[in-house]
Design an enzyme around this catalytic site. Structure first.
Site, short mmCIF file in Angstrom:
data_model
loop_
_atom_site.label_atom_id
_atom_site.label_comp_id
_atom_site.label_asym_id
_atom_site.label_seq_id
_atom_site.Cartn_x
_atom_site.Cartn_y
_atom_site.Cartn_z
N ARG A 66 -5.94 4.99 -0.54
CA ARG A 66 -4.65 4.35 -0.70
C ARG A 66 -4.28 4.35 -2.18
NH1 ARG A 66 -6.29 1.24 -3.60
NH2 ARG A 66 -4.20 0.44 -3.94
N GLY A 67 -3.03 4.01 -2.44
CA GLY A 67 -2.52 4.14 -3.80
C GLY A 67 -1.76 5.45 -3.88
N GLN A 74 -6.20 -6.05 -1.10
CA GLN A 74 -6.61 -5.03 -2.07
C GLN A 74 -6.98 -5.64 -3.42
OE1 GLN A 74 -3.75 -4.89 -0.23
NE2 GLN A 74 -3.20 -2.78 0.28
N ASP A 102 4.99 2.62 -5.65
CA ASP A 102 4.86 3.66 -4.64
C ASP A 102 6.08 4.56 -4.59
OD1 ASP A 102 2.39 3.27 -2.51
OD2 ASP A 102 2.86 1.47 -3.65
N ASN A 104 6.90 -1.38 -4.20
CA ASN A 104 5.47 -1.57 -4.46
C ASN A 104 4.93 -2.52 -3.40
OD1 ASN A 104 3.13 -1.02 -6.13
ND2 ASN A 104 3.25 -3.15 -6.79
N LYS A 105 3.65 -2.81 -3.48
CA LYS A 105 2.99 -3.65 -2.49
C LYS A 105 3.75 -4.95 -2.25
CE LYS A 105 0.19 -2.64 -0.63
NZ LYS A 105 0.35 -1.96 0.66
#
Length: 345
Positions: free
Chosen positions: A47-48, A197, A238, A248-249
């Protein structure tokens, strides 16, 4: 400490640190086909955004290897199918499509060559994406270090380190750089619900590197910011739109709002490959929704009652007006974002 390698390709196998198992178990997930890579991206073995992009590139290499013995026409048909499968693994991270497009261009450019030569060209391109990411992260880290003061207390969200990239990291790469340059920094890491995370990955990386830090519940961040205990906030991305809006998250937007109220600098750290030059604003970004079980369960244990409905977006969009600057490998982008982002194209 030993260098963290989230991704390694050798002997026609893609090896990934299985991030679902950290921090309690360090396991390697082997991808021998492009379908394995598709699974690894979907299920968050890897991920990322930058790491997903590199994994996707090697997924195309594995597909080419698998179809080498086919007739030319079948080879290209099968590769096209594989590209489609890999590209649709997850919808929000633009680096995934960026990497797939790069690999597709290699196929188109070398279409007249022998199939083995096309395979070699794809392998070379995937290796380039891999090596470029490491170099890019180190450049970002140096630019980002310019905004970190001596004795700074930094808040970060999700995981943006070596695990989220090929190596070193984006926002966590800046933190590494500040730490190793002797700035005596301290880090607060959000746990980052629902996938955790921050606690599972970022905290693990910080401990591995000996960077002074505390893990906090996401809901603690506002209190720390209000009480003047945070000097700067660093997050990853992202997907970034032309106007600077940043996906983003989930939880990033909330932090940006609080930071703006209390005048705390809020920086996005991301390579230019995360900028989507084809979308004007964050309104055009597709937000992935993930399984309800991510919210109703932790490590397989149900924490919510049966029958409750769940809304579980994986990302949110932070409006550009909440962002102090976007730290890239080409420097720090400041407002007006669209004008300055277009200069990078």
């Amino acid at each position: 400490m030993k260098e963290i390698k989230s991704i390694e390709f050798k002997n026609e196998v893609l090896y990934l640190i299985d991030q679902r198992k950290l921090p309690n178990s360090y396991e390697i997930f082997e991808c021998k086909t492009y379908r394995d890579v598709n699974f690894a991206i979907k299920e968050m073995v890897v991920r990322g955004a930058p790491a997903i992009g590199a994994a996707a590139a090697y997924g195309v290499v594995l597909a080419a290897k698998e179809f080498l013995k086919e007739d030319r026409e079948i080879f290209f048909e099968k590769i096209e199918e594989a590209l489609e499968v890999i590209a649709n693994s997850r919808p929000t991270a633009v680096n995934l499509m960026w990497a797939v497009k790069r690999m597709k261009k290699v196929i188109e450019k070398n279409k007249e060559l022998e199939l083995i030569d096309i395979y070699q060209a794809l392998k070379k391109e995937a290796d380039s994406i891999y090596l470029e990411d490491i170099e890019t992260n180190k450049k970002m880290a140096k630019f980002g270090n310019e905004v970190i003061k001596e004795n700074a207390v930094i808040l970060t969200h999700c995981n943006t380190g070596a695990l989220a990239t090929v190596g070193y990291g984006t926002a966590l790469g800046v933190i590494r750089e500040a730490h190793y340059s002797g700035k005596n920094i301290f880090v607060y890491a959000d746990e980052t619900r629902p996938r955790l995370q921050g606690s599972k990955l970022t905290a693990w990386e910080l401990v591995q590197e000996g960077i002074p830090a505390k893990l906090i519940a996401d809901s603690v961040a506002a209190t720390l910011i209000r009480d003047g205990k945070i000097d700067v906030i660093l997050v990853g991305a992202d997907r970034i739109a032309l106007n600077g809006d940043t996906a983003n998250k989930i939880g990033t937007f909330m932090l940006s709002v609080i930071a703006k109220v209390y005048n705390v600098p809020f920086y996005v750290v991301a390579p230019t490959s995360t900028i989507d030059f084809e979308i004007e604003s964050g309104k055009e970004i597709i937000i992935e929704e993930r399984s309800p079980e991510e919210v109703t369960h932790i490590n397989g244990v149900r924490i919510a009652p049966e029958g409750i409905e769940v809304y579980n977006p994986a990302f949110d969009v932070t409006p550009h007006e909440n962002i102090t600057g976007i730290i890239t490998e080409k420097g720090i982008i400041k407002p007006p974002y669209k004008e300055n982002i277009l200069k990078l194209k």
